[in-house]
Enzyme design. Structure first.
Site, PDB file in Angstrom:
ATOM      1  N   GLN A 105      -2.560 -11.101   0.746  1.00 33.66           N
ATOM      2  CA  GLN A 105      -1.293 -10.726   0.127  1.00 33.66           C
ATOM      3  C   GLN A 105      -0.225 -11.778   0.412  1.00 33.66           C
ATOM      4  OE1 GLN A 105       1.623  -7.773   1.604  1.00 33.66           O
ATOM      5  NE2 GLN A 105       1.039  -6.530  -0.167  1.00 33.66           N
TER       6      GLN A 105
ATOM      7  N   GLY B 269      -4.506   3.235   4.301  1.00 28.84           N
ATOM      8  CA  GLY B 269      -3.612   2.625   5.263  1.00 28.84           C
ATOM      9  C   GLY B 269      -3.917   3.082   6.679  1.00 28.84           C
ATOM     10  N   ARG B 270      -3.168   4.051   7.153  1.00 28.60           N
ATOM     11  CA  ARG B 270      -3.270   4.475   8.551  1.00 28.60           C
ATOM     12  C   ARG B 270      -4.662   4.980   8.914  1.00 28.60           C
ATOM     13  NH1 ARG B 270       1.883   6.410  11.508  1.00 28.60           N
ATOM     14  NH2 ARG B 270       3.371   4.843  10.826  1.00 28.60           N
TER      15      ARG B 270
ATOM     16  N   TYR C 182      11.034  -6.546  -0.536  1.00 28.56           N
ATOM     17  CA  TYR C 182      11.011  -7.987  -0.269  1.00 28.56           C
ATOM     18  C   TYR C 182      11.464  -8.801  -1.482  1.00 28.56           C
ATOM     19  CZ  TYR C 182       8.803  -6.307   3.944  1.00 28.56           C
ATOM     20  OH  TYR C 182       8.567  -5.636   5.120  1.00 28.56           O
TER      21      TYR C 182
ATOM     22  N   ARG D 191       1.241  -6.168  -6.399  1.00 26.38           N
ATOM     23  CA  ARG D 191       1.675  -4.865  -5.882  1.00 26.38           C
ATOM     24  C   ARG D 191       3.121  -4.603  -6.276  1.00 26.38           C
ATOM     25  NH1 ARG D 191       2.030  -2.122   0.224  1.00 26.38           N
ATOM     26  NH2 ARG D 191       0.457  -0.554  -0.255  1.00 26.38           N
TER      27      ARG D 191
END
Length: 357
Positions: free
Chosen positions: A99, A313-314, A180, A227
């Site tokens: 990424q 993810g987690r 971002y 993304r």
């Protein structure tokens, strides 16, 4: 788990064994110069059974770094470090997309190699703190990028994509989400420009489309994903009301769809009508991540026709063998949040895997 989740899938040039993937998550374990070392390779290699592994955000330049110990992909040392990561993933049967993340204004001079003021679409501070080696500090007001500097940013992304392929990665993901730089260009409250990169929906989308086109030219469109996170209120961003968000992202996704990229990765916050419009407009794979999914809900968007792949993810952080645990109905390890960004092996490569007598 649903049967569709375990069906193979072709994504660009790669064949995936199932519909799970590793979502990109910052872990702050790179060397001080941004090189991912052996510990990083071990972490990703442990999770190779996820098939598609999307790396943590990786800066394309000194200006692109926001946090301490995040990796880069723009120097020869970075390329060598990522080669070790790619090899570990490939040895385990997985594929790697790196990424590419330029943080824009979410930065502090203390955290970057050149110690310069952050850059952004406009000189507007996010009005929040960021962690530094000396503790939390307020993010300073960024410097507005000139038109020439915007072209340089596009060139940095192009160079980073070429470097990723040179390191053995299977592709790259453009980070246009989560507050971002590219998300800042999309957001009216962070982008007050009056030139070709601000004002209208078309202008605010321009840099994202130009970067995607440049990377498709550089490494092939089937090696490029992107993304997006419509209406995600991170980094001090406010993209307006629901209709404004829909108009912005329907335009952007429509423009990106013409490039025939490998995939669109949506960090989804709840507008299913917008998500359905992406499904209709997008010609290739759609990846969808939602906050707060339970184990039982992982495959819901795939079963509902809204997604092709469900990145984890987690669940994947605390369970390097999460694929086996899901297949077997085994219990998950509990995540230790205190070690997410703490450095070292603790809470990174030391989570236990299943043992069978």
């Amino acid at each position: 788990m649903t049967s569709t989740l375990w069906q193979p899938f072709t994504l660009g040039r790669i064949e995936l064994p199932h519909r799970l993937a590793l979502a990109p998550m910052t872990r702050n374990r790179a060397d001080a110069d941004g090189t991912p070392g052996q510990l990083v390779a071990e972490y990703y290699g442990q999770r190779a059974s996820l098939g598609l592994l999307i790396s943590e955000g990786t800066q394309p330049s000194d200006d692109g770094q926001g946090y301490l110990h995040t990796p880069g992909i723009y120097t020869p040392a970075h390329v060598e470090g990522w080669r070790g990561v790619a090899d570990a993933i490939h040895d385990g049967g997985g594929s790697l997309f790196i990424q590419l993340m330029h943080v824009g204004r979410i930065a502090h001079p203390d955290n970057t190699p050149h110690h310069r003021q952050p850059v952004a679409p406009s000189a507007i501070a996010p009005e929040q703190d960021i962690f530094t080696a000396e503790g939390p500090k307020q993010i300073p007001t960024p410097r507005e990028l000139s038109l020439e500097e915007i072209q340089a940013v596009i060139a940095e992304f192009r160079h980073a994509a070429a470097s990723a392929i040179a390191a053995g990665a299977d592709g790259v993901e453009i980070h246009g989400a989560n507050g971002y730089l590219l998300h800042q260009f999309l957001s009216p409250n962070a982008n007050h420009r009056t030139d070709a990169y601000g004002g209208s929906i078309e202008n605010r989308s321009r840099i994202v489309v130009e970067i995607a086109r440049a990377l498709a030219e550089e490494i092939g469109s089937d090696r490029v994903g992107i993304r997006l996170s419509p209406a995600m209120p991170l980094g001090g961003l406010d993209e307006g009301d629901t209709e404004s968000v829909r108009a912005q992202y329907r335009h952007l996704v429509g423009e990106l769809a013409t490039l025939n990229l490998a995939y669109l990765h949506v960090h989804h916050v709840g507008d299913d009508e917008l998500l359905r419009s992406f499904r209709e407009a997008w010609p290739t794979a759609l990846l969808v991540v939602r906050y707060g999914r339970t184990r039982e809900q992982i495959g819901d968007d795939i079963e509902g026709g809204l997604a092709d792949i469900a990145p984890l993810g987690r669940f994947a952080l605390a369970n390097p063998d999460v694929v086996a645990r899901l297949r077997e109905g085994a219990e998950f390890n509990e995540l230790d949040p205190s070690t997410l960004y703490s450095g070292g092996a603790a809470g990174y490569t030391d989570y236990p895997v299943l043992t069978h007598a």
